[in-house]
Scaffold this motif. Structure first.
Motif, mmCIF file in Angstrom:
data_model
loop_
_atom_site.group_PDB
_atom_site.id
_atom_site.type_symbol
_atom_site.label_atom_id
_atom_site.label_comp_id
_atom_site.label_asym_id
_atom_site.label_seq_id
_atom_site.Cartn_x
_atom_site.Cartn_y
_atom_site.Cartn_z
ATOM 1 N N PHE A 1 -0.089 1.730 5.404
ATOM 2 C CA PHE A 1 -0.789 1.492 4.134
ATOM 3 C C PHE A 1 0.008 0.548 3.238
ATOM 4 N N ARG A 2 1.338 0.704 3.226
ATOM 5 C CA ARG A 2 2.183 -0.165 2.398
ATOM 6 C C ARG A 2 2.070 -1.614 2.870
ATOM 7 N N LYS A 3 2.130 -1.828 4.177
ATOM 8 C CA LYS A 3 2.035 -3.194 4.703
ATOM 9 C C LYS A 3 0.654 -3.786 4.462
ATOM 10 N N ALA A 4 -0.370 -2.943 4.571
ATOM 11 C CA ALA A 4 -1.737 -3.409 4.308
ATOM 12 C C ALA A 4 -1.885 -3.852 2.856
ATOM 13 N N ALA A 5 -1.119 -3.228 1.964
ATOM 14 C CA ALA A 5 -1.149 -3.585 0.543
ATOM 15 C C ALA A 5 -0.187 -4.729 0.228
ATOM 16 N N ASN A 6 0.484 -5.248 1.265
ATOM 17 C CA ASN A 6 1.454 -6.336 1.107
ATOM 18 C C ASN A 6 2.569 -5.987 0.129
ATOM 19 N N LEU A 7 3.053 -4.761 0.227
ATOM 20 C CA LEU A 7 4.163 -4.326 -0.620
ATOM 21 C C LEU A 7 5.403 -4.089 0.233
ATOM 22 N N THR A 8 6.558 -4.453 -0.301
ATOM 23 C CA THR A 8 7.816 -4.103 0.347
ATOM 24 C C THR A 8 8.166 -2.673 -0.037
ATOM 25 N N GLN A 9 9.104 -2.083 0.666
ATOM 26 C CA GLN A 9 9.574 -0.743 0.280
ATOM 27 C C GLN A 9 10.090 -0.773 -1.148
ATOM 28 N N PRO B 1 7.858 14.155 0.580
ATOM 29 C CA PRO B 1 7.765 13.898 -0.858
ATOM 30 C C PRO B 1 7.187 15.075 -1.626
ATOM 31 N N SER B 2 7.541 15.139 -2.895
ATOM 32 C CA SER B 2 6.934 16.134 -3.779
ATOM 33 C C SER B 2 5.462 15.778 -3.978
ATOM 34 N N THR B 3 4.705 16.710 -4.487
ATOM 35 C CA THR B 3 3.295 16.449 -4.769
ATOM 36 C C THR B 3 3.152 15.299 -5.754
ATOM 37 N N VAL B 4 3.979 15.300 -6.791
ATOM 38 C CA VAL B 4 3.902 14.242 -7.808
ATOM 39 C C VAL B 4 4.187 12.883 -7.181
ATOM 40 N N LEU B 5 5.223 12.805 -6.364
ATOM 41 C CA LEU B 5 5.565 11.533 -5.725
ATOM 42 C C LEU B 5 4.463 11.096 -4.765
ATOM 43 N N ALA B 6 3.920 12.021 -3.989
ATOM 44 C CA ALA B 6 2.840 11.678 -3.060
ATOM 45 C C ALA B 6 1.643 11.112 -3.829
ATOM 46 N N LEU B 7 1.333 11.712 -4.980
ATOM 47 C CA LEU B 7 0.219 11.233 -5.791
ATOM 48 C C LEU B 7 0.501 9.844 -6.375
ATOM 49 N N LYS B 8 1.740 9.608 -6.808
ATOM 50 C CA LYS B 8 2.101 8.290 -7.352
ATOM 51 C C LYS B 8 1.994 7.214 -6.276
ATOM 52 N N ILE B 9 2.456 7.539 -5.078
ATOM 53 C CA ILE B 9 2.387 6.573 -3.971
ATOM 54 C C ILE B 9 0.930 6.270 -3.633
ATOM 55 N N ALA B 10 0.114 7.325 -3.546
ATOM 56 C CA ALA B 10 -1.304 7.132 -3.235
ATOM 57 C C ALA B 10 -1.994 6.287 -4.309
ATOM 58 N N ARG B 11 -1.646 6.545 -5.569
ATOM 59 C CA ARG B 11 -2.245 5.756 -6.651
ATOM 60 C C ARG B 11 -1.854 4.288 -6.533
ATOM 61 N N THR B 12 -0.589 4.043 -6.241
ATOM 62 C CA THR B 12 -0.120 2.663 -6.087
ATOM 63 C C THR B 12 -0.849 1.953 -4.944
ATOM 64 N N LEU B 13 -1.098 2.691 -3.868
ATOM 65 C CA LEU B 13 -1.729 2.097 -2.678
ATOM 66 C C LEU B 13 -3.254 2.239 -2.695
ATOM 67 N N SER B 14 -3.801 2.764 -3.787
ATOM 68 C CA SER B 14 -5.255 2.934 -3.951
ATOM 69 C C SER B 14 -5.886 3.680 -2.781
ATOM 70 N N CYS B 15 -5.290 4.817 -2.446
ATOM 71 C CA CYS B 15 -5.847 5.641 -1.381
ATOM 72 C C CYS B 15 -5.655 7.101 -1.742
ATOM 73 N N ASN B 16 -6.114 7.991 -0.882
ATOM 74 C CA ASN B 16 -5.951 9.428 -1.098
ATOM 75 C C ASN B 16 -4.659 9.900 -0.453
ATOM 76 N N VAL B 17 -4.071 10.935 -1.027
ATOM 77 C CA VAL B 17 -2.866 11.527 -0.448
ATOM 78 C C VAL B 17 -3.130 11.935 1.007
ATOM 79 N N GLU B 18 -4.333 12.471 1.265
ATOM 80 C CA GLU B 18 -4.668 12.924 2.619
ATOM 81 C C GLU B 18 -4.696 11.783 3.622
#
Length: 75
Positions: A15-23, A47-64
């Motif tokens: 998902f990160r590569k698809a979004a063209n983001l580096t780590q 990751p914590s729930t909060v971190l998982a949600l932040k990552i998903a928000r950044t990548l415009s996808c669901n945590v699942e």
């Protein structure tokens, strides 16, 4: 036996590569270190729930979409 979340399956790198983001870029957006993102991608760190949600928000996808528990019969 305490192995319940030893392995968390994740598609974070894809998902990160698809979004063209580096780590580094993803880590800054999610407000964690690049090492944390690397460790999550490599299945070392859950990751914590909060971190998982932040990552998903950044990548415009669901945590699942990013994280899945292994099927019981595959453990």
């Amino acid at each position: 036996m305490g192995k319940s979340h030893e392995k968390l399956l994740n598609n974070l790198e894809e998902f990160r590569k698809a979004a063209n983001l580096t780590q580094q870029e993803l880590s800054e957006s999610a407000e964690v270190s690049r090492k944390s993102i690397n460790a999550i991608e490599n299945g070392i760190y859950v990751p914590s729930t909060v971190l998982a949600l932040k990552i998903a928000r950044t990548l415009s996808c669901n945590v699942e979409e990013l994280f899945k528990l292994p099927e019981e019969n595959n453990i």
